[in-house]
Design a protein around this motif. Sequence first.
Motif, short mmCIF file in Angstrom:
data_model
loop_
_atom_site.label_atom_id
_atom_site.label_comp_id
_atom_site.label_asym_id
_atom_site.label_seq_id
_atom_site.Cartn_x
_atom_site.Cartn_y
_atom_site.Cartn_z
N THR A 207 57.71 31.08 34.42
CA THR A 207 56.72 31.23 36.08
C THR A 207 56.12 32.27 35.26
O THR A 207 55.53 31.01 33.65
CB THR A 207 58.04 33.48 35.22
N ARG A 209 52.81 34.88 33.75
CA ARG A 209 52.44 36.32 32.97
C ARG A 209 51.05 36.03 33.55
O ARG A 209 50.42 35.43 32.23
CB ARG A 209 52.67 36.26 31.84
N ARG A 229 55.12 30.10 31.14
CA ARG A 229 56.65 30.04 30.50
C ARG A 229 57.42 29.35 30.89
O ARG A 229 57.37 28.68 32.58
CB ARG A 229 56.64 31.33 30.86
N ASN A 240 62.83 33.06 28.76
CA ASN A 240 62.01 33.43 27.63
C ASN A 240 61.11 32.72 26.78
O ASN A 240 61.89 32.40 25.94
CB ASN A 240 63.37 35.19 27.77
N ASP A 313 54.82 39.00 36.52
CA ASP A 313 55.27 37.84 36.31
C ASP A 313 55.54 37.48 38.02
O ASP A 313 55.99 38.36 38.90
CB ASP A 313 56.72 38.46 36.05
N GLU A 326 58.05 40.90 39.38
CA GLU A 326 58.17 41.44 38.40
C GLU A 326 56.62 42.67 37.96
O GLU A 326 55.74 41.39 38.37
CB GLU A 326 59.05 40.97 36.60
N ASN A 328 54.39 44.31 35.04
CA ASN A 328 55.17 45.09 33.73
C ASN A 328 53.92 46.12 33.71
O ASN A 328 52.02 46.02 33.63
CB ASN A 328 55.13 44.61 33.19
#
Length: 358
Positions: A207, A209, A229, A240, A313, A326, A328
Motif C-alpha cells: 500500500t 501511505r 509500504r 506492516n 492508505d 483506510e 487515518n
Amino acid sequence: MVVSPKEVYHTLRQFQSLAEVERESFGYTSLSIPERAWYWRRGFLSRASVLYDFETHGHEDYLTDYQRYVRTRGINGRFGYALDNKLMLYGLLSEFSDRLPELHGIVSDGTFRSISLDGKRGPTRPAIEWAEDLDADETVVVKWVIGGGGHSVLLLTRTGEGYRVNGERVPRDDLCERFEKMDDYIVTGFSQQSEYADAIYPEATNTVRAVTMWDSERDEPFLARAIHRIGTDETKPMDNWSQGGLGALIDPETGELGEAVSYPENGERTWRTDHPDTGARIEGVEIPGWEAVREGLLEVADSVPYLPYVGWDLVVTGTGEFEIIEANNYPGVKSLQVHGPLCADERVERFYREHGVR
C-alpha cells in the motif's frame, strides 16, 4: 482558554500511550538513562535515536513523539471521528465510491448484515451462510470498524475445498467460531494491486501511505509526504512496516521509489535497493500513472476541507487508478520521518504551527 474535562482526559490518555510505547521499547536501544533523558526533554521517545538521522538533520525539523501523540490528535477536531470509523468513511466519501472497495456489510456476533450505499441490501443471516455464498476464489476483507495499523484484519477467501484466512486453510467450524467472536467488523471487497507492486512482492498487498495537509494560504490540500509500504515473508499477507515490512519514499513529482528501509533492528536502519525475498528491484521503480494518482487523491482531500490532516492508505490498482482502503485521523510519522524530517518542508512546518502542534 478553558479546557474541558474531556480534553484533559484525552490528553492524559495520550501521555499514557507515550509512556506505554517507551516502556515497550525500553530494550530497543542501549542508551543510558541520561542519554534517554536528552531525547525525552526534546519530546522524543528513546527509539528516535535509532529511527532518525539526527547527525545529518538535527532534531528541530522532526515532528516529535510528544507533538504526534498529544498535539496532532486534535487537528481535525470532532470531524476526526469520521476517519476513525471505517464504515463512516464510506458515507463521507460517497461521491468517490469508485475510489473505494465495494462495501458488503457488517459481521457482529456471528451475524452478517448487508449494507449498500445505494440503499439496496441483501438479507440479514448467519455470517457462515453468507461466506458459503461467496464466489469460488473470491477474496473479501474483514476488519474491525474501529482502529488501524493492520490489526484485526482478515483476508477471507472462498476456495473449492473450503476457506482460507490470511492464506491459511480454516475449517468451516473454526471460521464460524471466529464470526461468533467478532464485534462490529466491516466487510469490503479486496483491492487487487497493480502489476508493478505484484512484481516487487506478490504475497502481500503493498500500500501507499500518503499524508495530505491543508494549505491555508492557497485554500487547498497538498501532499506532505508519501511512502510505499512493501510486505515481506515476515508480514504477508500484510505490509506492516513495524512488523518487518519495508518502506520506500515516493518522489512526489515522478512517483519514483527511493531506497527501501526496514524498521531498525539491533540499533541500525537497513536500506535496500531490492526486495530481500524476491530479489525484485525497488529503488527506481515508478508507480504507473502517479500524477493521476496524486491529483485524484488531492481531489478527494479537497472534498473534505473540514479534515485538514489525513493519512490515506491506498492501493494502486492500475495506471493512474487507486482505491482508498483506510484513512487515518492522526497518522503515525515514524515510517515517514525515517526518510527525513517532515518539518524541513516550510509548508508542513507552517501547517503544524497554524494548528498549535509546533
